[in-house]
Design a protein around this motif. Sequence first.
Motif, PDB file in Angstrom:
ATOM      1  N   VAL A 150      -1.907  42.146  31.488  1.00 17.83           N
ATOM      2  CA  VAL A 150      -1.505  43.427  32.072  1.00 17.83           C
ATOM      3  C   VAL A 150      -0.244  43.238  32.905  1.00 17.83           C
ATOM      4  CG1 VAL A 150      -2.222  45.340  33.549  1.00 17.83           C
ATOM      5  CG2 VAL A 150      -3.905  44.174  32.130  1.00 17.83           C
ATOM      6  N   LEU A 151      -0.188  42.145  33.662  1.00 15.70           N
ATOM      7  CA  LEU A 151       1.005  41.871  34.468  1.00 15.70           C
ATOM      8  C   LEU A 151       2.237  41.694  33.592  1.00 15.70           C
ATOM      9  CD1 LEU A 151      -0.356  39.509  37.266  1.00 15.70           C
ATOM     10  CD2 LEU A 151       0.666  41.772  37.562  1.00 15.70           C
ATOM     11  N   ASP A 152       2.063  41.004  32.452  1.00 19.06           N
ATOM     12  CA  ASP A 152       3.185  40.851  31.511  1.00 19.06           C
ATOM     13  C   ASP A 152       3.662  42.211  31.012  1.00 19.06           C
ATOM     14  OD1 ASP A 152       3.264  38.144  31.724  1.00 19.06           O
ATOM     15  OD2 ASP A 152       2.096  37.735  29.910  1.00 19.06           O
ATOM     16  N   THR A 153       2.697  43.065  30.702  1.00 18.46           N
ATOM     17  CA  THR A 153       3.042  44.400  30.226  1.00 18.46           C
ATOM     18  C   THR A 153       3.836  45.159  31.290  1.00 18.46           C
ATOM     19  OG1 THR A 153       0.992  44.422  28.963  1.00 18.46           O
ATOM     20  CG2 THR A 153       2.075  46.555  29.291  1.00 18.46           C
ATOM     21  N   ILE A 154       3.362  45.088  32.531  1.00 17.83           N
ATOM     22  CA  ILE A 154       4.048  45.803  33.619  1.00 17.83           C
ATOM     23  C   ILE A 154       5.472  45.271  33.781  1.00 17.83           C
ATOM     24  CG2 ILE A 154       4.092  46.098  36.131  1.00 17.83           C
ATOM     25  CD1 ILE A 154       0.967  46.175  35.996  1.00 17.83           C
ATOM     26  N   ARG A 155       5.604  43.945  33.796  1.00 18.75           N
ATOM     27  CA  ARG A 155       6.939  43.353  33.970  1.00 18.75           C
ATOM     28  C   ARG A 155       7.870  43.786  32.842  1.00 18.75           C
ATOM     29  NH1 ARG A 155       4.213  38.467  34.943  1.00 18.75           N
ATOM     30  NH2 ARG A 155       3.808  38.212  37.160  1.00 18.75           N
ATOM     31  N   GLU A 156       7.327  43.798  31.633  1.00 15.79           N
ATOM     32  CA  GLU A 156       8.128  44.210  30.479  1.00 15.79           C
ATOM     33  C   GLU A 156       8.569  45.673  30.650  1.00 15.79           C
ATOM     34  OE1 GLU A 156       6.407  42.618  26.807  1.00 15.79           O
ATOM     35  OE2 GLU A 156       6.894  44.567  25.923  1.00 15.79           O
ATOM     36  N   GLN A 157       7.637  46.518  31.070  1.00 13.77           N
ATOM     37  CA  GLN A 157       7.961  47.943  31.219  1.00 13.77           C
ATOM     38  C   GLN A 157       9.053  48.160  32.263  1.00 13.77           C
ATOM     39  OE1 GLN A 157       4.016  49.337  32.144  1.00 13.77           O
ATOM     40  NE2 GLN A 157       3.584  49.938  30.025  1.00 13.77           N
TER      41      GLN A 157
ATOM     42  N   LEU B  65      -1.414  47.409  38.930  1.00 14.79           N
ATOM     43  CA  LEU B  65      -0.094  47.642  39.531  1.00 14.79           C
ATOM     44  C   LEU B  65      -0.108  47.661  41.062  1.00 14.79           C
ATOM     45  CD1 LEU B  65       2.909  48.111  39.036  1.00 14.79           C
ATOM     46  CD2 LEU B  65       2.448  50.538  38.701  1.00 14.79           C
ATOM     47  N   PRO B  66      -1.117  48.273  41.707  1.00 18.46           N
ATOM     48  CA  PRO B  66      -1.082  48.294  43.176  1.00 18.46           C
ATOM     49  C   PRO B  66      -0.967  46.908  43.813  1.00 18.46           C
ATOM     50  CG  PRO B  66      -2.626  49.924  42.411  1.00 18.46           C
ATOM     51  CD  PRO B  66      -2.195  49.134  41.189  1.00 18.46           C
ATOM     52  N   SER B  67      -1.681  45.914  43.310  1.00 20.17           N
ATOM     53  CA  SER B  67      -1.578  44.586  43.925  1.00 20.17           C
ATOM     54  C   SER B  67      -0.262  43.908  43.552  1.00 20.17           C
ATOM     55  CB  SER B  67      -2.771  43.713  43.544  1.00 20.17           C
ATOM     56  OG  SER B  67      -2.902  43.645  42.151  1.00 20.17           O
ATOM     57  N   TYR B  68       0.203  44.129  42.322  1.00 23.79           N
ATOM     58  CA  TYR B  68       1.503  43.573  41.910  1.00 23.79           C
ATOM     59  C   TYR B  68       2.622  44.103  42.807  1.00 23.79           C
ATOM     60  CZ  TYR B  68       5.787  43.108  39.131  1.00 23.79           C
ATOM     61  OH  TYR B  68       7.065  42.844  38.725  1.00 23.79           O
ATOM     62  N   ALA B  69       2.568  45.418  43.071  1.00 23.48           N
ATOM     63  CA  ALA B  69       3.653  46.075  43.796  1.00 23.48           C
ATOM     64  C   ALA B  69       3.425  46.089  45.308  1.00 23.48           C
ATOM     65  CB  ALA B  69       3.794  47.510  43.295  1.00 23.48           C
TER      66      ALA B  69
ATOM     67  N   ILE C  55      13.414  51.650  39.607  1.00 21.65           N
ATOM     68  CA  ILE C  55      14.763  51.776  39.058  1.00 21.65           C
ATOM     69  C   ILE C  55      15.359  50.377  39.003  1.00 21.65           C
ATOM     70  CG2 ILE C  55      17.085  52.715  39.410  1.00 21.65           C
ATOM     71  CD1 ILE C  55      15.866  55.230  40.536  1.00 21.65           C
ATOM     72  N   ASN C  56      15.859  50.019  37.819  1.00 21.03           N
ATOM     73  CA  ASN C  56      16.397  48.670  37.586  1.00 21.03           C
ATOM     74  C   ASN C  56      15.439  47.579  38.057  1.00 21.03           C
ATOM     75  OD1 ASN C  56      18.739  49.624  36.392  1.00 21.03           O
ATOM     76  ND2 ASN C  56      19.801  49.832  38.349  1.00 21.03           N
ATOM     77  N   GLY C  57      14.172  47.758  37.734  1.00 18.44           N
ATOM     78  CA  GLY C  57      13.175  46.728  38.010  1.00 18.44           C
ATOM     79  C   GLY C  57      12.666  46.681  39.432  1.00 18.44           C
ATOM     80  N   GLU C  58      13.154  47.576  40.279  1.00 19.75           N
ATOM     81  CA  GLU C  58      12.721  47.543  41.688  1.00 19.75           C
ATOM     82  C   GLU C  58      11.961  48.787  42.077  1.00 19.75           C
ATOM     83  OE1 GLU C  58      15.103  46.521  45.063  1.00 19.75           O
ATOM     84  OE2 GLU C  58      16.256  45.132  43.828  1.00 19.75           O
ATOM     85  N   LEU C  59      10.915  48.589  42.872  1.00 18.84           N
ATOM     86  CA  LEU C  59      10.154  49.720  43.381  1.00 18.84           C
ATOM     87  C   LEU C  59      11.024  50.511  44.367  1.00 18.84           C
ATOM     88  CD1 LEU C  59       7.495  51.302  43.803  1.00 18.84           C
ATOM     89  CD2 LEU C  59       6.896  49.619  45.561  1.00 18.84           C
ATOM     90  N   VAL C  60      11.246  51.778  44.036  1.00 19.25           N
ATOM     91  CA  VAL C  60      12.028  52.639  44.937  1.00 19.25           C
ATOM     92  C   VAL C  60      11.086  53.347  45.900  1.00 19.25           C
ATOM     93  CG1 VAL C  60      13.620  54.591  45.069  1.00 19.25           C
ATOM     94  CG2 VAL C  60      13.816  52.957  43.196  1.00 19.25           C
ATOM     95  N   GLY C  61       9.906  53.728  45.420  1.00 18.05           N
ATOM     96  CA  GLY C  61       8.928  54.339  46.307  1.00 18.05           C
ATOM     97  C   GLY C  61       8.016  55.298  45.583  1.00 18.05           C
ATOM     98  N   GLY C  62       7.217  55.995  46.391  1.00 21.56           N
ATOM     99  CA  GLY C  62       6.320  57.027  45.882  1.00 21.56           C
ATOM    100  C   GLY C  62       6.876  58.400  46.209  1.00 21.56           C
ATOM    101  N   CYS C  63       6.003  59.375  46.236  1.00 24.77           N
ATOM    102  CA  CYS C  63       6.428  60.768  46.394  1.00 24.77           C
ATOM    103  C   CYS C  63       7.215  61.003  47.688  1.00 24.77           C
ATOM    104  CB  CYS C  63       5.187  61.651  46.360  1.00 24.77           C
ATOM    105  SG  CYS C  63       5.552  63.398  46.540  1.00 24.77           S
TER     106      CYS C  63
END
Lengths: 110, 104
Positions: free
Chosen positions: A6-13, A64-68, A78-86
């Motif tokens: 699952v982590l691989d999938t997230i990283r790929e996405q 995803l929550p623990s990864y992020a 955006i460009n692989g980086e967490l920008v934020g939530g709502c």
Amino acid sequence: MSEATVLDTIREQITQNPIILYMKGSPQAPQCGFSAQTVQVLISYGKRFAYVDVLSNPDIRSTLPSYANWPTFPQLYINGELVGGCDIITEMHEAGELGELIEQAAGDEG
Amino acid sequence: MTSRAQRIERALDAGLELAHLEVIDESSGHNVPKGAQSHFKVVLVSEAFSGVGRVARHQQINALLAGEFDSGMHALAIHPYTPDEWRARHGNAPMSPPCAGGGH
């Protein structure tokens, strides 16, 4: 699916999509007010973005929550980086800071 | 019984030097049972946010409230400001520091 897969999938996405939103529901039918508000902001820029519906991808929703280090959805990358939530997306949109980031990311895609 | 709002207030007050804190139970605005205590909003002002990016501020607050997420809190809207940012936004609107629950 194992957590490593699952982590691989997230990283790929998040590396293969310059703009990707993890949300509840789809842009056409968001299933949560926070996802709805965030996707409305994104749509307003008129650029292509990818999305993952975490309600129909429970493995991603739980991993995803623990990864992020971010417990809730939506999450915009955006460009692989967490920008934020709502809250952050709305604030950056209102401050005029999000447009530039999206233009750049969308531009990179050509 | 301690409400989730009170627990949130205490956890944030213990973890951050706060000049202002509002904890708002917004659960009634969502499709959840009455008294669900599921959806909250926090507005907080702290010098501790100076030089800290948006994502890191949220992560810091979420970490202080991890126990609430683990026990059924569904959503948390977070609005963190430094004192300067707060004044730029609200002028001299008075800040209300947390009372830390002395006696209640």
